[in-house]
Design an enzyme around this catalytic site. Structure first.
Site, short mmCIF file in Angstrom:
data_model
loop_
_atom_site.label_atom_id
_atom_site.label_comp_id
_atom_site.label_asym_id
_atom_site.label_seq_id
_atom_site.Cartn_x
_atom_site.Cartn_y
_atom_site.Cartn_z
N TYR A 1 0.82 -1.20 0.00
CA TYR A 1 0.00 0.00 0.00
C TYR A 1 0.85 1.26 0.00
O TYR A 1 2.07 1.20 0.16
CB TYR A 1 -0.96 0.00 1.19
CG TYR A 1 -0.34 0.36 2.52
CD1 TYR A 1 0.51 -0.52 3.19
CD2 TYR A 1 -0.57 1.60 3.12
CE1 TYR A 1 1.09 -0.18 4.40
CE2 TYR A 1 -0.01 1.95 4.34
CZ TYR A 1 0.83 1.05 4.97
OH TYR A 1 1.40 1.40 6.17
N LYS B 1 6.36 -1.81 2.02
CA LYS B 1 5.17 -1.18 2.61
C LYS B 1 4.02 -2.16 2.47
O LYS B 1 3.15 -2.03 1.59
CB LYS B 1 4.88 0.18 1.95
CG LYS B 1 4.02 1.09 2.83
CD LYS B 1 4.13 2.52 2.44
CE LYS B 1 3.14 3.41 3.17
NZ LYS B 1 3.27 3.50 4.62
N GLU C 1 12.65 2.72 13.80
CA GLU C 1 11.70 3.77 13.42
C GLU C 1 10.58 3.75 14.45
O GLU C 1 10.77 3.19 15.53
CB GLU C 1 11.19 3.53 12.00
CG GLU C 1 10.54 2.17 11.82
CD GLU C 1 10.00 1.93 10.41
OE1 GLU C 1 9.81 2.87 9.64
OE2 GLU C 1 9.74 0.75 10.10
N LEU D 1 10.99 1.49 7.04
CA LEU D 1 10.36 1.91 5.81
C LEU D 1 11.06 3.19 5.36
O LEU D 1 11.21 4.13 6.15
CB LEU D 1 8.87 2.19 6.00
CG LEU D 1 8.20 2.62 4.70
CD1 LEU D 1 8.00 1.42 3.78
CD2 LEU D 1 6.88 3.30 4.96
#
Ligand code: PDD
Length: 281
Positions: A34, A148, A180, A204
């Site tokens: 996505y 993702k 992250e 990501l």
């Protein structure tokens, strides 16, 4: 209320008219990827970069992309014509709906393509001026965080931990190093130098991260892309979060205790102002 218009496999339809097979591999396996693109007054911010990342995610999961970047942009614009103003554009592609459940990737299946818009809720003034609270946790996700993927259970569990604590994000630590946060990237500032974690398989590669790196390079901000130890995170002068929907935010509370000066730092204010100017350009 009328149901908003969404894109489904090449058609624009009311959201409540769209139905998806329970055998869709997105539903059964989370077998899909996505994107989320921020849209300001009808204009997508860094659309090409988002659709190029979608391509990289699809390559990683061996899913053939049904559209070129140019076609994706055109399809997104058709949908955005129904959604004026500031929007968060969500794009999802799954491996499609086979006749039976089987882990092995079926051949010759048409992917399921879905796009929808939700009003973009950027952080409120209070969050920008006072900063936000975060908690920290062990990064218990898989080692392909650069994809993702719609398989977001690890991120959902991590995010819920901060939601339960009344905090905005959960900052993740793997083997003593910062990775992250559950749905954003993290920057750390010490003595005027911004450190960003490397673009590897453990995070990501955020499009906002990339934009901030470019803005830093153009300006006076010194940037260092390197691994950041948990101890450095805790001893930093400033911590920032970045994402397409959060833009850039300062962290002023960590694990329930005030962090740094307890207010957003000077470098945050600089980079926030540059980001606001850039997004309107
Ligand atoms: N999340 N890291 C993770 C795990 C994310 O989910 C996101 C974004 C980011 C920041 O990426 P970008 O700057 O490209 O938005 C980093 C989106 C907004 C989401 O899942 O809703």
């Amino acid at each position: 209320m009328t149901s908003p218009i969404a894109h489904f496999n090449g058609e624009l339809l009311a959201l409540d008219r769209i139905s998806i097979s329970p055998l869709d591999r997105g539903f059964i396996f989370g077998d899909g990827v996505y994107e989320v693109i921020p849209v300001y007054e009808g204009v997508m911010l860094r659309a090409r970069e988002h659709f190029e990342r979608l391509q990289r995610s699809m390559d990683e999961i061996r899913l053939a992309n049904p559209h070129s970047v140019e076609r994706w942009v055109a399809l997104a614009q058709e949908l955005l014509a129904h959604h004026p103003g500031n929007q968060s554009l969500y794009i999802q592609v799954t491996r499609g709906a086979p006749a039976k459940r089987d882990h092995v990737m079926p051949q010759g299946l048409s992917p399921t393509v879905f796009m929808m818009c939700q009003p973009l809720v950027t952080p409120p003034r209070e969050a920008i001026e006072s900063g936000v609270a975060c908690i920290t946790a062990e990064d218990f996700r898989w080692t392909k965080c650069h994809i993702k993927s719609t398989s977001l259970l690890g991120n959902v569990l991590a995010r819920q931990m901060s939601a339960d604590a009344g905090a905005t994000e959960t900052i993740l630590i793997r083997d003593g190093f910062l990775t992250e946060a559950s749905s954003s990237n993290v920057f750390v500032v010490k003595d005027g130098v911004v450190a960003a974690t490397p673009r590897d398989n453990l995070i990501l590669m955020g499009i906002t991260y990339d934009l901030l790196v470019r803005l830093a390079a153009d300006g006076a901000v010194k940037l260092d892309v390197r691994r950041v130890a948990e101890s450095e995170l805790r001893a930093a002068d400033e911590i920032w979060l970045s994402s397409s929907t959060k833009e850039v935010l300062a962290v002023t509370t960590i694990d329930g205790r005030p962090f740094g000066a307890g207010v957003p730092g000077p470098l945050f204010r600089e980079v926030y102002a540059v980001y606001q100017k850039r997004k309107r350009a």
